[in-house]
Write a protein that holds these residues in place. Structure first.
Motif, PDB file in Angstrom:
ATOM      1  N   VAL A   1      -6.904   7.493   2.789  1.00  0.00           N
ATOM      2  CA  VAL A   1      -7.517   6.624   1.785  1.00  0.00           C
ATOM      3  C   VAL A   1      -6.463   6.185   0.766  1.00  0.00           C
ATOM      4  CG1 VAL A   1      -9.298   6.492  -0.028  1.00  0.00           C
ATOM      5  CG2 VAL A   1      -9.695   7.915   1.999  1.00  0.00           C
ATOM      6  N   HIS A   2      -6.466   4.911   0.415  1.00  0.00           N
ATOM      7  CA  HIS A   2      -5.642   4.434  -0.703  1.00  0.00           C
ATOM      8  C   HIS A   2      -6.506   4.597  -1.946  1.00  0.00           C
ATOM      9  CE1 HIS A   2      -3.669   1.523   2.408  1.00  0.00           C
ATOM     10  NE2 HIS A   2      -3.341   2.780   2.617  1.00  0.00           N
TER      11      HIS A   2
ATOM     12  N   HIS B   1      -8.044  -4.330  -9.583  1.00  0.00           N
ATOM     13  CA  HIS B   1      -7.765  -5.238  -8.472  1.00  0.00           C
ATOM     14  C   HIS B   1      -8.693  -5.073  -7.272  1.00  0.00           C
ATOM     15  CE1 HIS B   1      -5.347  -6.428  -4.846  1.00  0.00           C
ATOM     16  NE2 HIS B   1      -5.214  -7.500  -5.601  1.00  0.00           N
ATOM     17  N   ASN B   2      -9.237  -6.209  -6.841  1.00  0.00           N
ATOM     18  CA  ASN B   2     -10.000  -6.285  -5.600  1.00  0.00           C
ATOM     19  C   ASN B   2      -9.069  -6.861  -4.540  1.00  0.00           C
ATOM     20  OD1 ASN B   2     -11.844  -6.754  -3.552  1.00  0.00           O
ATOM     21  ND2 ASN B   2     -12.964  -8.364  -4.630  1.00  0.00           N
ATOM     22  N   PRO B   3      -8.875  -6.240  -3.378  1.00  0.00           N
ATOM     23  CA  PRO B   3      -9.610  -5.103  -2.828  1.00  0.00           C
ATOM     24  C   PRO B   3      -8.997  -3.720  -3.062  1.00  0.00           C
ATOM     25  CG  PRO B   3      -8.224  -6.043  -1.116  1.00  0.00           C
ATOM     26  CD  PRO B   3      -8.019  -6.887  -2.358  1.00  0.00           C
ATOM     27  N   SER B   4      -7.795  -3.614  -3.626  1.00  0.00           N
ATOM     28  CA  SER B   4      -7.090  -2.322  -3.553  1.00  0.00           C
ATOM     29  C   SER B   4      -7.607  -1.276  -4.529  1.00  0.00           C
ATOM     30  CB  SER B   4      -5.592  -2.532  -3.818  1.00  0.00           C
ATOM     31  OG  SER B   4      -5.380  -2.792  -5.196  1.00  0.00           O
TER      32      SER B   4
ATOM     33  N   ALA C   1       0.856  -1.184   0.000  1.00  0.00           N
ATOM     34  CA  ALA C   1       0.000   0.000   0.000  1.00  0.00           C
ATOM     35  C   ALA C   1       0.900   1.245   0.000  1.00  0.00           C
ATOM     36  CB  ALA C   1      -0.874  -0.008   1.245  1.00  0.00           C
ATOM     37  N   PRO C   2       0.451   2.380  -0.499  1.00  0.00           N
ATOM     38  CA  PRO C   2      -0.874   2.639  -1.047  1.00  0.00           C
ATOM     39  C   PRO C   2      -0.977   2.430  -2.558  1.00  0.00           C
ATOM     40  CG  PRO C   2       0.277   4.721  -0.810  1.00  0.00           C
ATOM     41  CD  PRO C   2       1.226   3.645  -0.339  1.00  0.00           C
TER      42      PRO C   2
ATOM     43  N   ARG D   1       0.278  -7.966   7.406  1.00  0.00           N
ATOM     44  CA  ARG D   1       0.620  -6.925   6.431  1.00  0.00           C
ATOM     45  C   ARG D   1      -0.594  -6.089   6.017  1.00  0.00           C
ATOM     46  NH1 ARG D   1       5.001 -10.390   2.800  1.00  0.00           N
ATOM     47  NH2 ARG D   1       6.218 -11.002   4.628  1.00  0.00           N
ATOM     48  N   GLY D   2      -1.774  -6.623   6.276  1.00  0.00           N
ATOM     49  CA  GLY D   2      -2.977  -5.860   5.921  1.00  0.00           C
ATOM     50  C   GLY D   2      -3.775  -5.449   7.147  1.00  0.00           C
ATOM     51  N   ALA D   3      -3.161  -5.588   8.323  1.00  0.00           N
ATOM     52  CA  ALA D   3      -3.918  -5.442   9.576  1.00  0.00           C
ATOM     53  C   ALA D   3      -4.530  -4.060   9.771  1.00  0.00           C
ATOM     54  CB  ALA D   3      -3.016  -5.785  10.762  1.00  0.00           C
TER      55      ALA D   3
END
Ligand code: PMP
Ligand code: GLN
Length: 388
Positions: free
Chosen positions: A314-315, A175-178, A148-149, A362-364
């Motif tokens: 927000v990303h 891309h899901n979810p980003s 991210a981001p 890593r996505g926490a």
């Protein structure tokens, strides 16, 4: 263990549990919260497509088992769509397979291609069914983190991850979810490695018509990729009818055959009348696809600027209908805590993104909102989020 359970019988796949989407949608129903978790539009697709379903039923088209690979009209329409948008030629008779949504397409392709202990490389975060399908195939999932981001593909890590057991690389753009839209240069680098190591690429393009910035590149259009790529899409996403569960796979006969062999024993066929209607939708729906894209771009701008004005980091998504926030910007330690707190406290549901990671830590800090909703619903959600 309850008295009814058989000792020692622990089905191998049970630990996969319930999908996070079902879990959070159930919380939304229980609490009456606004559901920005599971990704589905709150406005149905155009009524002329729904009318085409009832017409097909009334005319007796598709009411009995349709052809195993899908009705000819839809296979031709999918082939024409691929030709019109990407210049790719597919023989509708052997190179197009209609499936029960993109989910079955992914599962059938992975089970069809992956043998025990074969390695499948995915980029995390990733759509949850990739992992389940690899586990079903008794393969090994190897996840490379998109940071991210920006969520770009780390090509050095990809190169390092390839071993003699690697069989498949899965890519997903938009891309899901980003919400990332993978660039042509990134996809070219993936293609170069796939060709060098003789790998198959499964390309999940269900959001193909929802790239707001940057072009949507279908990896099978890159030189040398046509013969090693299975491309997957879904009418649920294209035409805002997620409940109809019609998807498709296109690619070279040999690879489509691998998926078809599995698909015929999972569902055999699916949704006859829907298939006829979606053939019409694909043939006549380009204008609608453009309108959906414009409307989602508006929703993205509206919702993400609202989130930013509330102090969320927000990303910014470049495509899809999802937006990711870093919950630390609002004083939460983890998105798990955030997503468990907000349904009851303020009446909004989001999904904690760690569920999309093989390395959850890593996505926490990230949570995903779906913004494919009416303005009034997004405004109501923003008002509630303002109470945090
Ligand atoms: N891939 C991705 C990236 C998705 O977000 C989804 C959810 N729509 C699917 C596949 C599955 O699509 P379907 O509902 O057609 O099975
Ligand atoms: N693709 C949708 C999402 O990511 C949900 C699909 C599902 O519920 N299985 O939210």
């Amino acid at each position: 263990m309850s008295k009814r359970e058989i000792p020692g019988l622990v089905p191998r796949l049970v630990p996969l549990g319930t999908t996070v989407f079902a879990h959070y949608s159930a919380i939304a129903v229980e609490t009456g919260a606004i559901n920005l978790g599971q990704g589905f539009p709150d406005t149905d697709g155009p009524s002329w497509i729904a009318d085409a379903v009832t017409r097909a039923m009334a005319e007796g088209r598709g009411n009995q088992y349709p052809a195993g690979a899908g009705v000819v009209e839809l296979r031709k329409a999918v082939a024409a769509h691929q030709k019109r948008w990407y210049g790719i030629e597919n023989d509708f008779a052997t190179e197009v397979l209609i499936t029960a949504g993109a989910t079955e397409a992914l599962t059938a392709a992975l089970i069809g291609l992956v043998d025990t202990d074969d390695e499948v490389i995915v980029f995390e975060p990733f759509y949850d069914s990739y992992r389940a399908a690899v586990v079903m195939a008794r393969g090994k999932l190897v996840a490379i983190t998109m940071e991210a981001p920006d969520y770009t593909l780390d090509i050095d890590e990809l190169r390092k991850a390839i071993t003699p057991r690697t069989k498949v690389i899965v890519v997903n753009t938009p891309h899901n979810p980003s919400g990332a839209v993978t660039s042509r240069a990134e996809l070219q680098a993936v293609a170069d490695l796939a060709i060098e190591h003789n790998l198959v690429v499964i390309s999940d393009e269900v959001y193909e018509h929802m790239a707001f910035e940057g072009e949507h590149v279908s990896i099978s259009t890159l030189a040398g990729m046509r013969e090693r790529t299975l491309t997957i899409s879904s009418a649920g996403k294209l035409f805002s009818y997620t409940g109809w569960k019609i998807g498709w796979i296109t690619g070279p006969k040999q690879l489509v055959d691998a998926a078809r062999t599995v698909k015929q024993f999972l569902t055999y066929v699916v949704g006859g009348p829907f298939q006829y209607a979606l053939a019409e939708a694909l043939d006549n729906g380009d204008q609608w696809l453009a309108e959906l894209r414009t409307s989602l771009m508006h929703s993205r701008d509206h919702f993400t600027s609202g989130l930013k004005s509330l102090g969320f980091e927000v990303h910014q998504p470049k495509g899809t209908y999802f937006a990711t926030v870093d919950v630390r910007s609002k004083g939460f330690a983890t998105a798990d805590e955030f997503c468990q707190t907000i349904p009851k406290k303020i009446g909004v549901v989001a999904i904690p993104s760690h569920v999309f990671y093989e390395h959850p830590e890593r996505g926490a800090a990230y949570a995903r909102f779906a913004f494919c909703k009416k303005d009034a619903v997004l405004d109501a959600a923003l008002e509630r989020l303002a109470q945090l």
